[in-house]
Write a protein that holds these residues in place. Structure first.
Motif, mmCIF file in Angstrom:
data_model
loop_
_atom_site.group_PDB
_atom_site.id
_atom_site.type_symbol
_atom_site.label_atom_id
_atom_site.label_comp_id
_atom_site.label_asym_id
_atom_site.label_seq_id
_atom_site.Cartn_x
_atom_site.Cartn_y
_atom_site.Cartn_z
ATOM 1 N N THR A 1 0.826 -1.213 0.000
ATOM 2 C CA THR A 1 0.000 0.000 0.000
ATOM 3 C C THR A 1 0.856 1.258 0.000
ATOM 4 O O THR A 1 2.083 1.206 0.181
ATOM 5 C CB THR A 1 -0.918 0.033 1.228
ATOM 6 O OG1 THR A 1 -0.110 0.134 2.401
ATOM 7 C CG2 THR A 1 -1.776 -1.232 1.293
ATOM 8 N N PHE A 2 0.173 2.368 -0.167
ATOM 9 C CA PHE A 2 0.856 3.663 -0.095
ATOM 10 C C PHE A 2 1.460 3.874 1.289
ATOM 11 O O PHE A 2 2.571 4.415 1.415
ATOM 12 C CB PHE A 2 -0.135 4.789 -0.424
ATOM 13 C CG PHE A 2 0.443 6.170 -0.262
ATOM 14 C CD1 PHE A 2 1.412 6.646 -1.129
ATOM 15 C CD2 PHE A 2 0.025 6.989 0.773
ATOM 16 C CE1 PHE A 2 1.956 7.923 -0.977
ATOM 17 C CE2 PHE A 2 0.559 8.264 0.929
ATOM 18 C CZ PHE A 2 1.526 8.732 0.056
ATOM 19 N N THR A 3 0.764 3.415 2.315
ATOM 20 C CA THR A 3 1.308 3.529 3.673
ATOM 21 C C THR A 3 2.609 2.752 3.800
ATOM 22 O O THR A 3 3.568 3.214 4.440
ATOM 23 C CB THR A 3 0.280 3.012 4.696
ATOM 24 O OG1 THR A 3 -0.927 3.756 4.568
ATOM 25 C CG2 THR A 3 0.818 3.134 6.116
ATOM 26 N N ASP A 4 2.645 1.580 3.189
ATOM 27 C CA ASP A 4 3.893 0.807 3.190
ATOM 28 C C ASP A 4 5.005 1.595 2.514
ATOM 29 O O ASP A 4 6.157 1.607 2.980
ATOM 30 C CB ASP A 4 3.689 -0.522 2.459
ATOM 31 C CG ASP A 4 2.720 -1.448 3.197
ATOM 32 O OD1 ASP A 4 2.713 -1.416 4.442
ATOM 33 O OD2 ASP A 4 1.964 -2.164 2.508
ATOM 34 N N ALA A 5 4.672 2.253 1.422
ATOM 35 C CA ALA A 5 5.670 3.038 0.698
ATOM 36 C C ALA A 5 6.173 4.191 1.545
ATOM 37 O O ALA A 5 7.380 4.500 1.558
ATOM 38 C CB ALA A 5 5.074 3.554 -0.609
ATOM 39 N N VAL A 6 5.273 4.839 2.279
ATOM 40 C CA VAL A 6 5.671 5.958 3.138
ATOM 41 C C VAL A 6 6.627 5.477 4.225
ATOM 42 O O VAL A 6 7.567 6.196 4.613
ATOM 43 C CB VAL A 6 4.421 6.625 3.753
ATOM 44 C CG1 VAL A 6 4.824 7.630 4.823
ATOM 45 C CG2 VAL A 6 3.591 7.305 2.673
ATOM 46 N N ASN A 7 6.415 4.267 4.689
ATOM 47 C CA ASN A 7 7.259 3.742 5.773
ATOM 48 C C ASN A 7 8.650 3.327 5.297
ATOM 49 O O ASN A 7 9.541 3.093 6.125
ATOM 50 C CB ASN A 7 6.569 2.552 6.431
ATOM 51 C CG ASN A 7 5.329 2.971 7.213
ATOM 52 O OD1 ASN A 7 5.255 4.098 7.699
ATOM 53 N ND2 ASN A 7 4.366 2.062 7.329
ATOM 54 N N LYS A 8 8.870 3.223 4.016
ATOM 55 C CA LYS A 8 10.187 2.852 3.481
ATOM 56 C C LYS A 8 11.059 4.096 3.362
ATOM 57 O O LYS A 8 11.510 4.510 2.293
ATOM 58 C CB LYS A 8 10.033 2.172 2.121
ATOM 59 C CG LYS A 8 9.197 0.892 2.130
ATOM 60 C CD LYS A 8 9.828 -0.203 2.994
ATOM 61 C CE LYS A 8 9.004 -1.475 2.961
ATOM 62 N NZ LYS A 8 9.607 -2.538 3.828
ATOM 63 N N THR A 9 11.354 4.707 4.484
ATOM 64 C CA THR A 9 12.036 6.003 4.502
ATOM 65 C C THR A 9 13.456 5.939 3.964
ATOM 66 O O THR A 9 13.987 6.942 3.487
ATOM 67 C CB THR A 9 12.059 6.553 5.942
ATOM 68 O OG1 THR A 9 12.683 5.577 6.800
ATOM 69 C CG2 THR A 9 10.647 6.833 6.430
ATOM 70 N N ASP A 10 14.084 4.774 4.010
ATOM 71 C CA ASP A 10 15.465 4.678 3.539
ATOM 72 C C ASP A 10 15.574 4.921 2.036
ATOM 73 O O ASP A 10 16.662 5.211 1.514
ATOM 74 C CB ASP A 10 16.044 3.298 3.855
ATOM 75 C CG ASP A 10 16.297 3.112 5.352
ATOM 76 O OD1 ASP A 10 16.345 4.152 6.063
ATOM 77 O OD2 ASP A 10 16.407 1.963 5.791
ATOM 78 N N PHE A 11 14.461 4.805 1.335
ATOM 79 C CA PHE A 11 14.492 4.913 -0.123
ATOM 80 C C PHE A 11 13.857 6.211 -0.634
ATOM 81 O O PHE A 11 13.702 6.386 -1.836
ATOM 82 C CB PHE A 11 13.768 3.710 -0.745
ATOM 83 C CG PHE A 11 14.369 2.398 -0.342
ATOM 84 C CD1 PHE A 11 15.506 1.902 -0.989
ATOM 85 C CD2 PHE A 11 13.820 1.653 0.702
ATOM 86 C CE1 PHE A 11 16.060 0.683 -0.617
ATOM 87 C CE2 PHE A 11 14.382 0.445 1.077
ATOM 88 C CZ PHE A 11 15.505 -0.054 0.422
ATOM 89 N N HIS A 12 13.514 7.118 0.296
ATOM 90 C CA HIS A 12 12.898 8.391 -0.102
ATOM 91 C C HIS A 12 13.948 9.388 -0.547
ATOM 92 O O HIS A 12 15.002 9.536 0.089
ATOM 93 C CB HIS A 12 12.103 9.002 1.055
ATOM 94 C CG HIS A 12 10.930 8.180 1.487
ATOM 95 N ND1 HIS A 12 10.192 8.467 2.614
ATOM 96 C CD2 HIS A 12 10.372 7.048 0.957
ATOM 97 C CE1 HIS A 12 9.233 7.575 2.756
ATOM 98 N NE2 HIS A 12 9.334 6.694 1.750
#
Length: 803
Positions: A47-58
């Motif tokens: 989900t988008f929430t999962d993507a937001v939580n992947k802070t190492d790749f932002h």
């Protein structure tokens, strides 16, 4: 966090240069896919929430998108009044209440007009496009956070035409530009066009030009051209000459007039030149251009503001200025939920002029104040409907607020009352030497210094007023004689239309003067312990047999009722001995009228109420004591005669009688003379005459006081004493025996005859030792009044009447 991973080029989602695409929504999809790939996630549903939580790749650019997303998710336009009002008008055809509009109403009306004009042409117009606004916020975040790349110009449809840049900032309505996730400020050229003209002419008009020509007119003159056949170059130059004189030809040149847009091109080239100098000199990197200005983050401080004679000025707040501080009892959060609190309710109630008064039984009582006019508010039953009437939203939001106030009626709303500051309920009262009345157009008053009628605002008046018809009328003093004054003259003096009363007719003049003073006394709310009589209105030549009323007494009460707050009681319903007789009396009442009292009414029962405080025993409630200063003045009307005892000074001082002639009667009414219903049919001029007369009456009362008119009360006293036919006949029988058969007699002689064993009337107990002497004296006085010669006198020493 990786600094090497880059976001893909989002130009693939434009699908055409000018198509409106919600870039945030497109980015969410792309971002979620990219984060799953970069993080090598094995989750089936990523989900988008999962993507937001992947802070190492932002990336830093991703952070800009996230900042924008989180800000927009709070619905920042929820409390933008321009968007709210115009959107409601477009969707529902309904204009919200301007009472709560915080910004410039003229600008709002311009939007309303534009909606109407486009609708008439069959065009659906909405200046506040939500997708454009969302893209604008993203554009500003990317630009001012330094993450904007050149290819983004395609995403945001940025165009460079001639000397100007057209970007989301320039295309977004000014009233929406301030709704951003951070504070910004604008540096723009101060009085740009006047300054550019000064550069061309080597003049110095820029600082004073708008004192002579308003800004809007000046802009129109500069951009006028020959394509509009109404434009005449000489006329346009003539208007410019008030500033530029003969140089007006150099301002509006032939070329600028003949070629549409030439003036704009000339002046925009100056804009570009000096904007570039400003950016370069202040070493700006992250900024956004808006025509003759640039936007930067609020913490950016530009030191270089002057270039040649061009001066840049700072606008630190780009939100629409607040012009109206009126608040409501609710707001909406960023998720569309209604927000209320005890403090919000209380502040709203205070703003709406609610007052809270303390009561002996410690119950909450609310009042509403409008121009010092205060009225009790039934908060238990009416507060919900009152709050509902102040909901200022579109249909869906209105229902949410309604649900909220219904739910909070007995909790937050009730509790908020305690936060309203307590107020002493003190009604306005005239002073000993002043008088005033509350009209719609202000409080009009005079005092004993000049007796000149003056006006002042209600904020300057000490004390409240109860709701009254007078507050719906505007007042202007006049010296014209009105219907009521003419009526009074006729009713009091039995005068026809041709009668003129003046100071040369001493008796009539003084009688009419006393009536005027009496009216002034009743209208003047100040009370004196020394002189506070009850006014009694009666009929001249009343006989206690036939009720020949309709003399006009009731019109006096009605007149007083048009001036101040009164209470009217019928004579048969007023019982001074009844515990709850004053249950409905309130402090607001200034006159207490008892109408049409019966024969034998006990006037003395009012002594206590006239002289002191009144204890109001409410049914089922604690008694309320109204102090003397706040109790009403009393007036009584009667069709029956009133007894007068010249020896009883106390009673005579407390009750003043005023008799009406039979000019008006059951066959002849004021309507016959004036061809209208008093008070009901009056126009503005007649009301002005009436209230001017009231001011005059109070004036003469304050100057000369009030006193009893001298009436011959002999017959009145006789009629009161002998109001029973049987008793009167029995008295005549006995007194005739005494004066015809004896040379002297006493009270005991009278009673012996009355109490003879074979006298059937003795059981009626008409006569006794306490009333016979007074009855005999009254009877003798009536004989003298009738012109009969009597040879009897009373000997105090012998206690007998002697022939």
């Amino acid at each position: 966090m990786s600094n090497t991973t880059q976001s893909p080029d989002l130009s693939i989602v434009t699908q055409g240069k000018y198509k409106q695409i919600d870039l945030i929504l497109e980015w969410k999809t792309e971002f979620s896919i990219r984060m799953k790939l970069l993080s090598k996630s094995t989750k089936q549903t990523f989900t988008f929430t999962d993507a937001v939580n992947k802070t190492d790749f932002h990336t830093k650019r991703d952070l800009c998108f996230l900042e924008t997303f989180r800000f927009l998710n709070k619905n920042p336009l929820q409390n933008n009044d321009y968007v709210k009002y115009v959107s409601c008008y477009i969707k529902e055809g309904r204009k919200l209440d301007l009472k709560y509009f915080r910004n410039n109403i003229e600008k709002l009306n311009d939007y309303y007009t534009k909606v109407d004009e486009t609708k008439a042409k069959g065009i659906n117009y909405n200046p506040f496009n939500l997708v454009s606004y969302r893209n604008y916020v993203l554009y500003m975040v990317l630009k001012l956070r330094g993450e904007y790349i050149k290819s983004d110009d395609i995403l945001f449809n940025v165009e460079y035409i001639d000397n100007r840049e057209y970007n989301p900032l320039s295309k977004t309505p000014s009233v929406m530009r301030g709704e951003l996730p951070f504070k910004v400020k604008e540096y723009d050229i101060k009085r740009a066009y006047p300054t550019f003209i000064d550069i061309e002419l080597n003049t110095n008009h820029r600082s004073t030009i708008y004192d002579k020509i308003d800004k809007r007119t000046f802009a129109i003159l500069l951009n006028s051209n020959r394509e509009n056949p109404k434009n005449k170059i000489d006329s346009l130059r003539n208007q410019l000459s008030v500033v530029y004189g003969n140089d007006a030809k150099k301002v509006l040149t032939d070329e600028r007039f003949n070629k549409k847009g030439k003036a704009f091109l000339d002046f925009s080239s100056y804009e570009k030149k000096y904007i570039n100098q400003f950016v370069k000199k202040n070493e700006l990197v992250n900024y956004v251009r808006l025509h003759d200005g640039v936007f930067v983050l609020n913490d950016i401080d530009c030191k270089n503001l002057n270039f040649d004679i061009v001066e840049f000025a700072i606008k630190e707040c780009i939100k629409p200025p607040i012009e109206n501080e009126t608040i409501n009892f609710y707001s909406f959060d960023g998720f569309g939920e209604v927000v209320t609190s005890r403090v919000m309710y209380a502040n709203f109630f205070v703003q709406e002029k609610f007052k809270r008064i303390s009561t002996p039984d410690d119950k909450i009582q609310l009042l509403v104040d409008t121009n010092n006019v205060i009225d009790f508010f039934n908060h238990k039953t009416d507060i919900v409907s009152f709050l509902e009437s102040n909901i200022n939203e579109c249909k869906h939001e209105t229902e949410l607020v309604r649900e909220t106030i219904a739910r909070e009626c007995n909790s937050l709303i009730y509790q908020s009352y305690t936060l309203i500051p307590p107020t002493e309920l003190k009604y306005y009262s005239d002073t000993k030497n002043s008088f005033g009345l509350p009209f719609k157009n202000g409080f009009f008053y005079f005092d004993d210094d000049t007796f000149k009628i003056k006006r002042k605002e209600y904020s300057e008046v000490n004390g409240f007023f109860s709701p009254h018809k007078i507050q719906t009328r505007e007042f202007e003093y006049t010296k014209e004689i009105g219907m009521f004054q003419e009526f009074l003259t006729r009713a009091v003096l039995n005068a026809d239309n041709d009668t003129i009363v003046n100071e040369n007719d001493d008796t009539k003049f003084r009688t009419l003067l006393e009536f005027g003073k009496m009216i002034g006394y009743l209208c003047h709310s100040h009370k004196s312990q020394i002189n506070n009589p009850c006014i009694i209105l009666t009929d001249e030549n009343a006989n206690d047999e036939n009720r020949n009323g309709r003399r006009g007494k009731t019109l006096i009460y009605k007149a007083i009722n048009e001036v101040t707050t009164t209470m009217l009681k019928g004579g048969n319903e007023f019982d001074a001995g009844y515990t709850h007789v004053f249950a409905d009396l309130q402090r607001k009442h200034k006159v207490y009228a008892i109408d049409d009292v019966p024969a034998g009414f006990k006037y003395d029962d009012l002594y206590t109420n006239i002289l002191g405080a009144i204890n109001c025993q409410r049914k089922g409630l604690t008694a309320e004591l109204i102090p003397f200063e706040e109790t009403p003045k009393f007036m009584i009307t009667s069709n029956w005669v009133v007894r007068y005892d010249e020896k009883n000074a106390s009673t005579n001082k407390r009750f003043l009688e005023y008799k009406f002639t039979n000019y008006y009667n059951q066959h002849h009414s004021p309507k016959d003379d004036f061809n209208c219903e008093f008070f009901t049919d009056w126009d503005v001029k007649e009301w002005n005459r009436f209230y001017s007369f009231i001011f005059n009456c109070v004036s003469i009362y304050l100057q000369f006081g009030i006193k009893q008119i001298s009436y011959d009360k002999t017959r009145d006293n006789y009629l009161v004493a002998f109001d029973n036919n049987s008793m009167s006949e029995e008295f005549e029988r006995i007194i005739n025996d005494l004066i015809n058969l004896r040379d002297s007699f006493s009270v005991n002689d009278f009673l012996k005859i009355y109490q003879e064993y074979d006298n059937p009337m003795r059981n009626e107990r008409f006569f006794h030792s306490k009333n016979v002497k007074k009855l005999i004296e009254t009877w003798f006085l009536e004989q003298i009044r009738q012109g009969k010669s009597l040879e009897w006198s009373y000997s105090i020493g012998k206690r007998r009447w002697i022939k």
